[in-house]
Design a protein around this motif. Structure first.
Motif, PDB file in Angstrom:
ATOM      1  N   VAL A   9     -42.076 -34.227  40.125  1.00 29.23           N
ATOM      2  CA  VAL A   9     -43.220 -34.983  40.661  1.00 29.23           C
ATOM      3  C   VAL A   9     -44.078 -34.050  41.497  1.00 29.23           C
ATOM      4  CG1 VAL A   9     -42.040 -37.217  40.595  1.00 29.23           C
ATOM      5  CG2 VAL A   9     -41.917 -35.833  42.682  1.00 29.23           C
ATOM      6  N   ALA A  10     -45.339 -34.423  41.695  1.00 30.41           N
ATOM      7  CA  ALA A  10     -46.282 -33.559  42.395  1.00 30.41           C
ATOM      8  C   ALA A  10     -46.164 -33.637  43.915  1.00 30.41           C
ATOM      9  CB  ALA A  10     -47.710 -33.905  41.965  1.00 30.41           C
ATOM     10  N   ALA A  11     -45.555 -34.665  44.446  1.00 31.02           N
ATOM     11  CA  ALA A  11     -45.474 -34.837  45.900  1.00 31.02           C
ATOM     12  C   ALA A  11     -44.540 -33.808  46.534  1.00 31.02           C
ATOM     13  CB  ALA A  11     -44.993 -36.248  46.233  1.00 31.02           C
ATOM     14  N   PRO A  12     -44.866 -33.375  47.750  1.00 27.29           N
ATOM     15  CA  PRO A  12     -43.998 -32.425  48.440  1.00 27.29           C
ATOM     16  C   PRO A  12     -42.657 -33.056  48.842  1.00 27.29           C
ATOM     17  CG  PRO A  12     -45.822 -33.071  49.859  1.00 27.29           C
ATOM     18  CD  PRO A  12     -46.066 -33.698  48.513  1.00 27.29           C
ATOM     19  N   LEU A  13     -41.674 -32.213  49.039  1.00 24.23           N
ATOM     20  CA  LEU A  13     -40.307 -32.633  49.335  1.00 24.23           C
ATOM     21  C   LEU A  13     -40.228 -33.658  50.474  1.00 24.23           C
ATOM     22  CD1 LEU A  13     -37.247 -32.222  48.861  1.00 24.23           C
ATOM     23  CD2 LEU A  13     -37.365 -30.268  50.416  1.00 24.23           C
ATOM     24  N   ALA A  14     -40.888 -33.401  51.589  1.00 24.56           N
ATOM     25  CA  ALA A  14     -40.794 -34.315  52.746  1.00 24.56           C
ATOM     26  C   ALA A  14     -41.323 -35.704  52.398  1.00 24.56           C
ATOM     27  CB  ALA A  14     -41.549 -33.736  53.941  1.00 24.56           C
ATOM     28  N   ARG A  15     -42.398 -35.776  51.626  1.00 29.04           N
ATOM     29  CA  ARG A  15     -42.957 -37.079  51.248  1.00 29.04           C
ATOM     30  C   ARG A  15     -42.012 -37.833  50.317  1.00 29.04           C
ATOM     31  NH1 ARG A  15     -46.924 -38.402  47.031  1.00 29.04           N
ATOM     32  NH2 ARG A  15     -47.162 -40.631  47.210  1.00 29.04           N
ATOM     33  N   ARG A 100     -37.239 -28.693  46.284  1.00 30.76           N
ATOM     34  CA  ARG A 100     -38.608 -28.159  46.310  1.00 30.76           C
ATOM     35  C   ARG A 100     -38.856 -27.419  45.001  1.00 30.76           C
ATOM     36  NH1 ARG A 100     -41.016 -27.847  50.809  1.00 30.76           N
ATOM     37  NH2 ARG A 100     -39.149 -27.351  52.008  1.00 30.76           N
ATOM     38  N   HIS A 101     -40.003 -27.730  44.376  1.00 29.72           N
ATOM     39  CA  HIS A 101     -40.326 -27.181  43.053  1.00 29.72           C
ATOM     40  C   HIS A 101     -41.806 -26.817  43.081  1.00 29.72           C
ATOM     41  CE1 HIS A 101     -39.773 -26.694  38.744  1.00 29.72           C
ATOM     42  NE2 HIS A 101     -40.792 -27.492  38.508  1.00 29.72           N
ATOM     43  N   GLY A 102     -42.106 -25.575  43.507  1.00 31.21           N
ATOM     44  CA  GLY A 102     -43.506 -25.190  43.697  1.00 31.21           C
ATOM     45  C   GLY A 102     -44.087 -26.028  44.830  1.00 31.21           C
ATOM     46  N   GLN A 103     -45.223 -26.684  44.555  1.00 26.66           N
ATOM     47  CA  GLN A 103     -45.843 -27.580  45.544  1.00 26.66           C
ATOM     48  C   GLN A 103     -45.267 -28.984  45.466  1.00 26.66           C
ATOM     49  OE1 GLN A 103     -48.094 -26.513  47.913  1.00 26.66           O
ATOM     50  NE2 GLN A 103     -47.529 -24.515  47.058  1.00 26.66           N
ATOM     51  N   GLY A 104     -44.487 -29.247  44.431  1.00 24.17           N
ATOM     52  CA  GLY A 104     -43.930 -30.580  44.216  1.00 24.17           C
ATOM     53  C   GLY A 104     -42.436 -30.627  44.463  1.00 24.17           C
ATOM     54  N   THR A 105     -41.799 -31.600  43.826  1.00 28.57           N
ATOM     55  CA  THR A 105     -40.371 -31.846  44.026  1.00 28.57           C
ATOM     56  C   THR A 105     -39.720 -32.177  42.689  1.00 28.57           C
ATOM     57  OG1 THR A 105     -40.839 -32.757  46.221  1.00 28.57           O
ATOM     58  CG2 THR A 105     -38.693 -33.302  45.264  1.00 28.57           C
TER      59      THR A 105
END
Length: 147
Positions: A9-15, A100-105
């Motif tokens: 998914v495109a959302a960052p890990l914390a979100r 964490r996967h690049g800018q996403g998760t």
């Protein structure tokens, strides 16, 4: 028997971690069997999740305890371990990994389960696979900006 599915998914890990709540849990429940959420404490060690599965002619209770939870710079995970399971399961361990996967998760479901009969483990596999594959578009809808 082990089963692993991953969704990017495109959302960052914390979100994504903040989004793992009772609302998401209910969205992830497949149409069959219908699931009634009886208790959802959260995703921290010691929390309990209790469900009622409705198989039309009978209902089954499922209770899991969060037995592990950890956060490191590039990953957050928690493990739910079945403490009371439907009759067709004798063991359940589900590790929810948010990586964490690049800018996403990358959301990874790592499931280990057992049934009373080894042949039933294999028969249940495609059903469980389908149940967890059902989550992929929901994760995308919830956590991708265009979703």
């Amino acid at each position: 028997m082990k089963l692993t599915l991953s969704t990017s998914v495109a959302a960052p890990l914390a979100r994504v971690w903040r989004g793992f709540d009772a609302t998401l849990f209910q969205k992830l429940s497949p149409p069959f069997p219908p699931v009634r959420l009886l208790r959802f404490d959260g995703s921290q060690r010691g929390d309990v999740v209790s469900l009622e599965l409705n198989f039309l002619f009978f209902k089954q209770r499922w209770i899991s305890e969060i037995t592990e939870q950890a956060e490191v710079p590039d990953e957050i995970y928690f493990v739910d371990q079945g403490t009371r399971l439907p009759f067709f399961l004798t063991y359940w361990r589900h590790k929810h990994r948010l990586i964490r996967h690049g800018q996403g998760t990358l959301i990874r479901d790592e499931i280990e389960y057992r049934t009373p009969l080894r042949v039933l483990d294999y028969l249940l596999y495609p059903l469980l696979y389908a149940q967890f594959a059902y989550r992929k578009p929901i994760y995308k809808k919830v956590f991708d900006p265009e979703g």
